[in-house]
Motif scaffolding. Structure first.
Motif, PDB file in Angstrom:
ATOM      1  N   LYS A 162       0.837  -1.206   0.000  1.00 59.16           N
ATOM      2  CA  LYS A 162       0.000   0.000   0.000  1.00 59.16           C
ATOM      3  C   LYS A 162       0.871   1.255   0.000  1.00 59.16           C
ATOM      4  O   LYS A 162       0.631   2.191  -0.765  1.00 59.16           O
ATOM      5  CB  LYS A 162      -0.938   0.006   1.207  1.00 59.16           C
ATOM      6  N   PHE A 163       1.901   1.243   0.824  1.00 56.87           N
ATOM      7  CA  PHE A 163       2.794   2.400   0.899  1.00 56.87           C
ATOM      8  C   PHE A 163       3.522   2.614  -0.428  1.00 56.87           C
ATOM      9  O   PHE A 163       3.557   3.725  -0.961  1.00 56.87           O
ATOM     10  CB  PHE A 163       3.801   2.235   2.040  1.00 56.87           C
ATOM     11  N   GLU A 200       4.479   5.526  -5.416  1.00 65.11           N
ATOM     12  CA  GLU A 200       4.684   5.525  -6.864  1.00 65.11           C
ATOM     13  C   GLU A 200       3.667   6.403  -7.583  1.00 65.11           C
ATOM     14  O   GLU A 200       3.993   7.080  -8.549  1.00 65.11           O
ATOM     15  CB  GLU A 200       4.580   4.086  -7.386  1.00 65.11           C
ATOM     16  N   ASN A 201       2.431   6.397  -7.107  1.00 63.02           N
ATOM     17  CA  ASN A 201       1.364   7.181  -7.738  1.00 63.02           C
ATOM     18  C   ASN A 201       1.250   8.593  -7.176  1.00 63.02           C
ATOM     19  O   ASN A 201       0.362   9.347  -7.584  1.00 63.02           O
ATOM     20  CB  ASN A 201       0.022   6.460  -7.597  1.00 63.02           C
ATOM     21  N   ASP A 202       2.105   8.932  -6.217  1.00 60.31           N
ATOM     22  CA  ASP A 202       2.084  10.242  -5.566  1.00 60.31           C
ATOM     23  C   ASP A 202       0.668  10.571  -5.091  1.00 60.31           C
ATOM     24  O   ASP A 202       0.137  11.657  -5.363  1.00 60.31           O
ATOM     25  CB  ASP A 202       2.613  11.312  -6.530  1.00 60.31           C
ATOM     26  N   SER A 203       0.056   9.628  -4.371  1.00 61.94           N
ATOM     27  CA  SER A 203      -1.344   9.796  -3.972  1.00 61.94           C
ATOM     28  C   SER A 203      -1.538  10.072  -2.486  1.00 61.94           C
ATOM     29  O   SER A 203      -2.641   9.925  -1.966  1.00 61.94           O
ATOM     30  CB  SER A 203      -2.151   8.550  -4.383  1.00 61.94           C
ATOM     31  N   PHE A 204      -0.483  10.481  -1.793  1.00 66.12           N
ATOM     32  CA  PHE A 204      -0.628  10.863  -0.392  1.00 66.12           C
ATOM     33  C   PHE A 204      -1.200  12.273  -0.320  1.00 66.12           C
ATOM     34  O   PHE A 204      -0.895  13.126  -1.148  1.00 66.12           O
ATOM     35  CB  PHE A 204       0.724  10.829   0.329  1.00 66.12           C
ATOM     36  N   GLU A 225       0.215  11.964   6.193  1.00 68.31           N
ATOM     37  CA  GLU A 225      -0.401  10.704   5.761  1.00 68.31           C
ATOM     38  C   GLU A 225       0.678   9.728   5.285  1.00 68.31           C
ATOM     39  O   GLU A 225       0.623   8.534   5.601  1.00 68.31           O
ATOM     40  CB  GLU A 225      -1.411  10.939   4.639  1.00 68.31           C
ATOM     41  N   ARG A 226       1.653  10.222   4.541  1.00 74.15           N
ATOM     42  CA  ARG A 226       2.735   9.362   4.067  1.00 74.15           C
ATOM     43  C   ARG A 226       3.480   8.725   5.242  1.00 74.15           C
ATOM     44  O   ARG A 226       3.716   7.527   5.272  1.00 74.15           O
ATOM     45  CB  ARG A 226       3.705  10.162   3.203  1.00 74.15           C
TER      46      ARG A 226
END
Length: 171
Positions: free
Chosen positions: A52-53, A58-62, A67-68
């Motif tokens: 998940k991390f 990789e998708n820069d979705s934080f 949250e990261r």
């Protein structure tokens, strides 16, 4: 009485053609299979617990640094707990068996992993390097070393060989 059906002929060689991404997946699966039999769970557990991390990274979705960091720490904690528990279970429940029996198939899988890794390493860096990928694979299996042939993607209108053979179908 009718004739008995003949048993199928013994298969001596199997050829599989696959793309590079599939070959990399096969090599990874063979490596993991070997490592599971050796009780080396670290890489598999890391992949499972950190997925998940890594995907979010990789998708820069934080949504932000907080949250990261939170997902990273949760993933690390779960990975560490799972590693500890799997190690305990392995030591408690897996009984030793003779190596020639329990490692016969894993060593065959190791040969596939090493052969693919070796071929791709030399293809990607023909000058070589001083890392284990470039060493000739050690065969611990009861079978001959697998052969890996790499075929570069054809370039439009350009033969894939030296122009003096029938390999590419255009010579």
């Amino acid at each position: 009485m009718g004739k008995k059906k003949n048993a199928p002929a013994e298969i001596e060689k199997v050829t599989i053609t696959m793309s590079r991404p599939v070959a990399e997946a096969v090599a990874k699966a063979c490596e993991m299979y070997l490592r599971l039999h050796l009780g080396q769970f670290e890489d598999l557990i890391d992949e499972l617990c950190m997925a998940k991390f890594y995907a979010a990274l990789e998708n820069d979705s934080f949504d932000g640094k907080e949250e990261r960091d939170e997902i990273f720490h949760i993933s690390i904690d779960r990975r560490n707990i799972m590693q500890e528990e799997v190690d305990k279970l392995y030591k408690r429940y897996v009984l030793s068996a003779p190596l020639d029996y329990c490692m016969r198939i894993p060593y065959r899988a190791e040969q596939i992993w090493l052969a693919i890794r070796h071929a791709l390493a030399w293809h990607d860096n023909p000058k070589g390097d001083y890392t284990v990928q470039y060493d000739k694979p050690l065969n611990r299996s009861d079978q001959p070393q697998p052969m890996v042939q790499l075929y570069e993607a054809p370039t439009e209108g350009k033969p894939t060989c030296d122009g003096k053979c029938a390999k590419c179908g255009r010579c």
